[in-house]
Design a protein around this motif. Structure first.
Motif, PDB file in Angstrom:
ATOM      1  N   UNK A   1       0.865  -1.190   0.000  1.00 24.63           N
ATOM      2  CA  UNK A   1       0.000   0.000   0.000  1.00 24.63           C
ATOM      3  C   UNK A   1       0.899   1.238   0.000  1.00 24.63           C
ATOM      4  N   UNK A   2       0.452   2.335  -0.626  1.00 26.00           N
ATOM      5  CA  UNK A   2       1.246   3.561  -0.532  1.00 26.00           C
ATOM      6  C   UNK A   2       1.241   4.096   0.900  1.00 26.00           C
ATOM      7  N   UNK A   3       2.397   4.520   1.388  1.00 20.48           N
ATOM      8  CA  UNK A   3       2.438   5.173   2.707  1.00 20.48           C
ATOM      9  C   UNK A   3       1.891   6.600   2.556  1.00 20.48           C
ATOM     10  N   UNK A   4       1.264   7.126   3.594  1.00 20.83           N
ATOM     11  CA  UNK A   4       0.669   8.467   3.453  1.00 20.83           C
ATOM     12  C   UNK A   4       1.699   9.594   3.608  1.00 20.83           C
ATOM     13  N   UNK A   5       2.774   9.537   2.842  1.00 20.50           N
ATOM     14  CA  UNK A   5       3.743  10.638   2.837  1.00 20.50           C
ATOM     15  C   UNK A   5       3.175  11.750   1.950  1.00 20.50           C
ATOM     16  N   UNK A   6       3.684  12.981   2.090  1.00 21.81           N
ATOM     17  CA  UNK A   6       3.153  14.053   1.228  1.00 21.81           C
ATOM     18  C   UNK A   6       3.285  13.696  -0.253  1.00 21.81           C
ATOM     19  N   UNK A   7       4.428  13.137  -0.658  1.00 26.50           N
ATOM     20  CA  UNK A   7       4.619  12.826  -2.082  1.00 26.50           C
ATOM     21  C   UNK A   7       3.654  11.733  -2.550  1.00 26.50           C
ATOM     22  N   UNK A   8       3.574  10.630  -1.800  1.00 25.22           N
ATOM     23  CA  UNK A   8       2.727   9.516  -2.245  1.00 25.22           C
ATOM     24  C   UNK A   8       1.252   9.918  -2.223  1.00 25.22           C
ATOM     25  N   UNK A   9       0.845  10.672  -1.215  1.00 29.48           N
ATOM     26  CA  UNK A   9      -0.564  11.073  -1.132  1.00 29.48           C
ATOM     27  C   UNK A   9      -0.929  11.960  -2.325  1.00 29.48           C
ATOM     28  N   UNK A  10      -0.031  12.900  -2.634  1.00 31.40           N
ATOM     29  CA  UNK A  10      -0.316  13.804  -3.757  1.00 31.40           C
ATOM     30  C   UNK A  10      -0.273  13.041  -5.086  1.00 31.40           C
ATOM     31  N   UNK A  11       0.653  12.089  -5.194  1.00 30.18           N
ATOM     32  CA  UNK A  11       0.759  11.330  -6.447  1.00 30.18           C
ATOM     33  C   UNK A  11      -0.487  10.455  -6.664  1.00 30.18           C
ATOM     34  N   UNK A  12      -0.919   9.782  -5.614  1.00 32.33           N
ATOM     35  CA  UNK A  12      -2.129   8.948  -5.725  1.00 32.33           C
ATOM     36  C   UNK A  12      -3.313   9.840  -6.117  1.00 32.33           C
ATOM     37  N   UNK A  13      -3.387  11.019  -5.511  1.00 32.68           N
ATOM     38  CA  UNK A  13      -4.467  11.963  -5.850  1.00 32.68           C
ATOM     39  C   UNK A  13      -4.403  12.365  -7.317  1.00 32.68           C
ATOM     40  N   UNK A  14      -3.193  12.642  -7.814  1.00 33.85           N
ATOM     41  CA  UNK A  14      -3.039  13.047  -9.220  1.00 33.85           C
ATOM     42  C   UNK A  14      -3.462  11.900 -10.146  1.00 33.85           C
ATOM     43  N   UNK A  15      -3.053  10.688  -9.800  1.00 33.40           N
ATOM     44  CA  UNK A  15      -3.426   9.533 -10.648  1.00 33.40           C
ATOM     45  C   UNK A  15      -4.945   9.401 -10.700  1.00 33.40           C
ATOM     46  N   UNK A  16      -5.579   9.571  -9.540  1.00 34.76           N
ATOM     47  CA  UNK A  16      -7.048   9.425  -9.510  1.00 34.76           C
ATOM     48  C   UNK A  16      -7.746  10.544 -10.281  1.00 34.76           C
ATOM     49  N   UNK A  17      -7.089  11.713 -10.367  1.00 31.27           N
ATOM     50  CA  UNK A  17      -7.680  12.789 -11.159  1.00 31.27           C
ATOM     51  C   UNK A  17      -7.644  12.423 -12.647  1.00 31.27           C
ATOM     52  N   UNK A  18      -6.515  11.838 -13.079  1.00 29.70           N
ATOM     53  CA  UNK A  18      -6.402  11.502 -14.505  1.00 29.70           C
ATOM     54  C   UNK A  18      -7.160  10.223 -14.846  1.00 29.70           C
ATOM     55  N   UNK A  19      -7.261   9.320 -13.889  1.00 31.95           N
ATOM     56  CA  UNK A  19      -8.019   8.096 -14.146  1.00 31.95           C
ATOM     57  C   UNK A  19      -8.935   7.823 -12.957  1.00 31.95           C
ATOM     58  N   UNK A  20     -10.160   8.369 -13.002  1.00 27.12           N
ATOM     59  CA  UNK A  20     -11.077   8.185 -11.868  1.00 27.12           C
ATOM     60  C   UNK A  20     -11.393   6.712 -11.614  1.00 27.12           C
ATOM     61  N   UNK A  21     -11.094   5.858 -12.590  1.00 30.45           N
ATOM     62  CA  UNK A  21     -11.372   4.428 -12.371  1.00 30.45           C
ATOM     63  C   UNK A  21     -10.266   3.756 -11.563  1.00 30.45           C
ATOM     64  N   UNK A  22      -9.162   4.498 -11.323  1.00 28.30           N
ATOM     65  CA  UNK A  22      -8.057   3.937 -10.522  1.00 28.30           C
ATOM     66  C   UNK A  22      -8.410   4.057  -9.049  1.00 28.30           C
ATOM     67  N   UNK A  23      -9.557   3.484  -8.695  1.00 29.56           N
ATOM     68  CA  UNK A  23      -9.996   3.616  -7.309  1.00 29.56           C
ATOM     69  C   UNK A  23      -9.119   2.766  -6.416  1.00 29.56           C
TER      70      UNK A  23
END
Ligand SMILES: C[S@@+](CC[C@H](N)C(=O)[O-])C[C@H]1O[C@@H](n2cnc3c(N)ncnc32)[C@H](O)[C@@H]1O
Length: 260
Positions: free
Chosen positions: A148-170
């Motif tokens: 699982x991604x750790x909730x670091x600032x970088x990983x949290x922001x990256x996961x958020x960006x991925x979900x913005x570009x692919x909302x199906x990447x739930x």
């Protein structure tokens, strides 16, 4: 008969998404040595027979074989398996098996341990549980590693960006490991927690993103370029470290927990 979520057989090369991202997969970090040592010990050490389901390019199978275990690396995506073969050519203790977890074709009671590493979310739990129960010798170990991604600032922001570009990447729901133990008719004794942090340069960050099933093969080139630009921006603002929590679920399908 088909297997897995997509109801595929291993010969349906176009259906296994990892065939389309295998070239980028080597950029992904492997597993920490301490975690591999721990698993190798629990599996019985040198000479023990292990089946890894969803072995990918061998990120776990290869270091286990390097510690003297005999590993049957089961993988349905041919492109992943051929990279595994290439990387393991000096290691006769690994056998590459082109099959899905749900029906490996391996003999019954052939191994002391079955492991799935970052793969439990890909398998059909009921059929795979039945196959695990068939493969394991009495008292054998079932181990499931979840990443699982750790909730670091970088990983949290990256996961958020991925979900913005692919909302199906739930985000996938937790509980798949527990479900697999249940479907195998077994029980999880304990869950150990590990962390892994690997600093990234730009090229490695891009390759890792391209290796994610819900990014590389899922986004068109334009959206992918935009995501990569967003990731560059993030990397300039927060330290780009690929940070993961690794949960090691340990149990058996019969018998008590052995002494630690
Ligand atoms: C995220 S990768 C993990 C690979 C490797 N275990 C590792 O830790 O690097 C997931 C792997 O599971 C494989 N996979 C997908 N569906 C599968 C199935 N039904 N049976 C077995 N493996 C499957 C994929 O092809 C892919 O190689």
């Amino acid at each position: 008969m088909g297997f897995g979520r997509a109801n595929l057989t291993p010969t349906d090369d176009r259906g296994w998404v990892f065939n389309r991202l295998a070239e980028h997969y080597p950029a992904r970090p492997g597993y920490p040595d301490e975690l591999v040592d721990r698993l190798a010990g629990l599996m019985g050490g040198t000479g023990s027979e292990v089946v890894e389901l969803g072995a990918g390019i061998g990120d776990l199978a290869i270091p286990l074989a390097g510690r003297g275990l005999r590993v049957h690396a089961v993988e349905p995506a041919r492109a992943m398996l051929s990279l595994l073969r290439e990387r393991a050519r000096e290691l006769p203790a690994i056998t590459a098996v082109h099959a899905a977890a749900e029906s490996t074709g391996l003999p019954a009671a052939c191994c002391d341990a079955v492991v799935l590493a970052d793969a439990v979310q890909w398998v059909e739990p009921r059929l795979t549980g039945r196959e695990v129960a068939r493969l394991l010798r009495p008292g054998g170990l079932l181990a499931v590693v979840e990443a699982w991604p750790l909730p670091t600032p970088f990983m949290t922001a990256l996961v958020g960006a991925i979900e913005t570009f692919n909302p199906r990447a739930r985000r996938r729901p937790p509980g798949r490991a527990t479900q697999l133990f249940g479907c195998a008719g077994g029980r999880c004794w304990e869950v150990e927690r590990w962390e892994d942090r690997v600093p990234l340069d730009r090229a490695r960050l891009e390759s890792i993103l391209r290796s994610l099933s819900f990014v590389g093969p899922a986004l068109g080139e334009r959206a992918l370029d935009d995501l990569l630009a967003a990731a560059d921006g993030l990397a300039a603002r927060c330290e780009p470290i690929w940070a993961r929590e690794l949960l090691l679920h340990l149990g058996s399908i019969d018998g008590p927990k052995p002494d630690a």
